[in-house]
Design a protein around this motif. Structure first.
Motif, PDB file in Angstrom:
ATOM      1  N   THR A  93      -4.929  -1.933  11.331  1.00  0.00           N
ATOM      2  CA  THR A  93      -6.251  -1.318  11.370  1.00  0.00           C
ATOM      3  C   THR A  93      -6.297  -0.291  12.489  1.00  0.00           C
ATOM      4  O   THR A  93      -5.607  -0.432  13.503  1.00  0.00           O
ATOM      5  CB  THR A  93      -7.358  -2.363  11.626  1.00  0.00           C
ATOM      6  OG1 THR A  93      -7.152  -2.964  12.920  1.00  0.00           O
ATOM      7  CG2 THR A  93      -7.344  -3.438  10.565  1.00  0.00           C
ATOM      8  N   ALA A  94      -7.071   0.747  12.267  1.00  0.00           N
ATOM      9  CA  ALA A  94      -7.347   1.729  13.312  1.00  0.00           C
ATOM     10  C   ALA A  94      -8.792   1.514  13.750  1.00  0.00           C
ATOM     11  O   ALA A  94      -9.727   1.766  12.990  1.00  0.00           O
ATOM     12  CB  ALA A  94      -7.155   3.145  12.785  1.00  0.00           C
ATOM     13  N   CYS A  95      -8.958   0.964  14.957  1.00  0.00           N
ATOM     14  CA  CYS A  95     -10.293   0.611  15.433  1.00  0.00           C
ATOM     15  C   CYS A  95     -11.070   1.854  15.868  1.00  0.00           C
ATOM     16  O   CYS A  95     -10.512   2.770  16.460  1.00  0.00           O
ATOM     17  CB  CYS A  95     -10.192  -0.374  16.599  1.00  0.00           C
ATOM     18  SG  CYS A  95      -9.468  -1.952  16.116  1.00  0.00           S
ATOM     19  N   ASP A  96     -12.362   1.844  15.560  1.00  0.00           N
ATOM     20  CA  ASP A  96     -13.267   2.929  15.947  1.00  0.00           C
ATOM     21  C   ASP A  96     -13.977   2.526  17.239  1.00  0.00           C
ATOM     22  O   ASP A  96     -14.776   1.587  17.248  1.00  0.00           O
ATOM     23  CB  ASP A  96     -14.281   3.169  14.817  1.00  0.00           C
ATOM     24  CG  ASP A  96     -15.130   4.416  15.059  1.00  0.00           C
ATOM     25  OD1 ASP A  96     -15.341   4.770  16.234  1.00  0.00           O
ATOM     26  OD2 ASP A  96     -15.572   5.014  14.068  1.00  0.00           O
ATOM     27  N   ASP A  97     -13.651   3.191  18.334  1.00  0.00           N
ATOM     28  CA  ASP A  97     -14.201   2.820  19.637  1.00  0.00           C
ATOM     29  C   ASP A  97     -15.707   3.012  19.735  1.00  0.00           C
ATOM     30  O   ASP A  97     -16.357   2.451  20.622  1.00  0.00           O
ATOM     31  CB  ASP A  97     -13.523   3.629  20.745  1.00  0.00           C
ATOM     32  CG  ASP A  97     -12.062   3.250  20.916  1.00  0.00           C
ATOM     33  OD1 ASP A  97     -11.692   2.137  20.482  1.00  0.00           O
ATOM     34  OD2 ASP A  97     -11.289   4.061  21.468  1.00  0.00           O
ATOM     35  N   LEU A  98     -16.281   3.820  18.855  1.00  0.00           N
ATOM     36  CA  LEU A  98     -17.719   4.064  18.904  1.00  0.00           C
ATOM     37  C   LEU A  98     -18.497   3.225  17.886  1.00  0.00           C
ATOM     38  O   LEU A  98     -19.715   3.391  17.743  1.00  0.00           O
ATOM     39  CB  LEU A  98     -18.010   5.552  18.681  1.00  0.00           C
ATOM     40  CG  LEU A  98     -17.395   6.504  19.722  1.00  0.00           C
ATOM     41  CD1 LEU A  98     -17.795   7.934  19.422  1.00  0.00           C
ATOM     42  CD2 LEU A  98     -17.824   6.110  21.138  1.00  0.00           C
ATOM     43  N   ALA A  99     -17.793   2.351  17.190  1.00  0.00           N
ATOM     44  CA  ALA A  99     -18.453   1.466  16.238  1.00  0.00           C
ATOM     45  C   ALA A  99     -18.623   0.088  16.856  1.00  0.00           C
ATOM     46  O   ALA A  99     -17.795  -0.362  17.650  1.00  0.00           O
ATOM     47  CB  ALA A  99     -17.639   1.367  14.956  1.00  0.00           C
ATOM     48  N   GLU A 100     -19.692  -0.603  16.497  1.00  0.00           N
ATOM     49  CA  GLU A 100     -19.944  -1.922  17.055  1.00  0.00           C
ATOM     50  C   GLU A 100     -18.948  -2.943  16.529  1.00  0.00           C
ATOM     51  O   GLU A 100     -18.529  -3.852  17.233  1.00  0.00           O
ATOM     52  CB  GLU A 100     -21.374  -2.368  16.722  1.00  0.00           C
ATOM     53  CG  GLU A 100     -22.449  -1.555  17.434  1.00  0.00           C
ATOM     54  CD  GLU A 100     -23.842  -2.107  17.171  1.00  0.00           C
ATOM     55  OE1 GLU A 100     -23.943  -3.181  16.517  1.00  0.00           O
ATOM     56  OE2 GLU A 100     -24.811  -1.467  17.596  1.00  0.00           O
ATOM     57  N   GLN A 101     -18.552  -2.817  15.300  1.00  0.00           N
ATOM     58  CA  GLN A 101     -17.567  -3.723  14.717  1.00  0.00           C
ATOM     59  C   GLN A 101     -16.886  -3.030  13.534  1.00  0.00           C
ATOM     60  O   GLN A 101     -17.312  -1.976  13.084  1.00  0.00           O
ATOM     61  CB  GLN A 101     -18.236  -5.020  14.255  1.00  0.00           C
ATOM     62  CG  GLN A 101     -19.283  -4.832  13.180  1.00  0.00           C
ATOM     63  CD  GLN A 101     -19.925  -6.149  12.777  1.00  0.00           C
ATOM     64  OE1 GLN A 101     -19.642  -7.189  13.361  1.00  0.00           O
ATOM     65  NE2 GLN A 101     -20.792  -6.110  11.775  1.00  0.00           N
ATOM     66  N   GLY A 102     -15.838  -3.661  13.069  1.00  0.00           N
ATOM     67  CA  GLY A 102     -15.105  -3.093  11.948  1.00  0.00           C
ATOM     68  C   GLY A 102     -14.086  -2.055  12.376  1.00  0.00           C
ATOM     69  O   GLY A 102     -13.903  -1.782  13.554  1.00  0.00           O
ATOM     70  N   SER A 103     -13.430  -1.480  11.398  1.00  0.00           N
ATOM     71  CA  SER A 103     -12.366  -0.524  11.659  1.00  0.00           C
ATOM     72  C   SER A 103     -12.624   0.787  10.943  1.00  0.00           C
ATOM     73  O   SER A 103     -13.266   0.833   9.892  1.00  0.00           O
ATOM     74  CB  SER A 103     -11.024  -1.095  11.197  1.00  0.00           C
ATOM     75  OG  SER A 103     -10.723  -2.286  11.887  1.00  0.00           O
ATOM     76  N   GLY A 104     -12.112   1.843  11.537  1.00  0.00           N
ATOM     77  CA  GLY A 104     -12.255   3.153  10.924  1.00  0.00           C
ATOM     78  C   GLY A 104     -11.273   3.380   9.809  1.00  0.00           C
ATOM     79  O   GLY A 104     -11.471   4.229   8.944  1.00  0.00           O
ATOM     80  N   HIS A 105     -10.186   2.595   9.814  1.00  0.00           N
ATOM     81  CA  HIS A 105      -9.153   2.769   8.794  1.00  0.00           C
ATOM     82  C   HIS A 105      -8.342   1.491   8.683  1.00  0.00           C
ATOM     83  O   HIS A 105      -8.078   0.817   9.686  1.00  0.00           O
ATOM     84  CB  HIS A 105      -8.225   3.940   9.147  1.00  0.00           C
ATOM     85  CG  HIS A 105      -7.053   4.084   8.237  1.00  0.00           C
ATOM     86  ND1 HIS A 105      -7.167   4.567   6.951  1.00  0.00           N
ATOM     87  CD2 HIS A 105      -5.739   3.785   8.412  1.00  0.00           C
ATOM     88  CE1 HIS A 105      -5.971   4.570   6.378  1.00  0.00           C
ATOM     89  NE2 HIS A 105      -5.088   4.104   7.249  1.00  0.00           N
TER      90      HIS A 105
END
Length: 341
Positions: free
Chosen positions: A189-201
């Protein structure tokens, strides 16, 4: 009598994916009835040609391209002593045919050679000097120039100017694991640092690990003929290739897997014929904690059997980090630099 240097290397790679097919999957091959991980010969040759180890030990490497305008720009930069128009005229006449294509988006007209071919700044400079000395541009294709080392080794074929074709002095096999391969899948997974949870990819990659058998054979007499030197003058080239086969690995996915490994075992033989030892692994080695040691034993045993059975004229030297090899037909050396004849 033609002399061949045969290079056999066993190199262990942990999790890696250094060569993929057109679907982005790990390259494989079926050998001895089982699936093996594979690294293609063209992949390994390019890795060697692009390596610092190779570049530091040869005079000049070739530039392989079909982009006429990009090559012209590079030549104008590297050869400032010549007029741009003269360089352009020489490039148009010394290699493959040139065609013009229009970029569908920008409408820019670009020139391309009709095939990807190896060029060298040194050879282009030599051709320019010939033209300045009176050679007709149309005659450049007929003039055979001394190729760079990588072209002398890997060859060149151009149907538009066959006079400049070079027969390859080196044959390289596709590398295979000595044992059956288990292709695994890395779910990432590619984590999204600006998202509260989940992954960007979310994605997957295939990978495998294993002991790979690398093999190449070099026709020393043909190599010397290609570069217009004596056999004794090719020694530094052979030493460089042996070192590269033992130390250079393809770059694909290395930022992810960092499989930067050197060979544990390298066997070099000098004989009057090419000789692959791949059939030592037709029956796959058991994939245990001693897969390298068992692979070395199988390779050495197969070599001894072939030398005896076919009464081969062959000298052999081996560099063995595991201290596993035992053979009265092989001279063991302590440093890879000693693998010379």
């Amino acid at each position: 009598m033609t002399t061949f240097i045969n290079i056999h290397a066993l190199i262990s790679h942990p999790s890696s994916m250094m060569n993929r097919d057109d679907s982005g999957l790990q390259k494989t091959a079926v050998f001895g009835g089982t699936t093996r991980s594979r690294i293609s010969s063209q992949c390994l040759k390019r890795a060697i040609r692009q390596s610092d180890l190779y570049k530091e030990n040869v005079e000049e490497i070739s530039i392989r391209t079909n982009k006429f305008d990009d090559l012209l720009a590079l030549c104008i930069k590297e050869l400032p002593e010549f007029e741009a128009k003269l360089i352009e005229d020489v490039l148009e006449n010394m290699g493959s045919k040139v065609k013009i294509e229009t970029n569908k988006e920008t409408k820019e007209k670009l020139r391309f050679f009709d095939a990807v071919q190896p060029y060298s700044i040194g050879a282009i400079r030599e051709a320019i000097n010939m033209v300045q000395a009176g050679t007709e541009l149309k005659d450049l294709k007929k003039i055979v120039q001394i190729p760079t080392i990588d072209v002398a080794l890997s060859g060149r074929m151009d149907a538009s100017c066959p006079e400049r074709n070079v027969e390859a002095a080196m044959s390289v096999a596709h590398s295979l694991t000595t044992h059956s391969a288990d292709i695994e899948v890395d779910w990432f997974t590619a984590c999204d640092d600006l998202a509260e949870q989940g992954s960007g990819h979310i994605g997957t990659n295939e990978f495998s690990s294993g002991v790979f058998y690398r093999y190449a054979s070099i026709d020393v007499d043909l190599l010397a003929k290609n570069i217009k030197k004596t056999v004794s003058e090719t020694k530094h080239i052979l030493t460089t290739i042996v070192n590269c086969f033992a130390q250079v690995s393809p770059s694909a996915k290395q930022k992810t897997f960092a499989a930067h490994n050197k060979a544990d075992f390298v066997l070099c033989t000098s004989s009057n014929q090419p000789l692959s030892l791949a059939n030592a692994f037709r029956k796959p080695i058991k994939n245990t904690g001693e897969v390298m040691e068992e692979s070395i034993k199988a390779l050495v045993s197969h070599y001894d059997t072939l030398v005896d059975g076919y009464e081969l004229q062959s000298q052999a030297k081996a560099f063995d980090l595991t201290q596993t090899a035992v053979s009265d037909k092989i001279t063991l050396v302590n440093k890879i630099s000693e693998l010379t004849f």
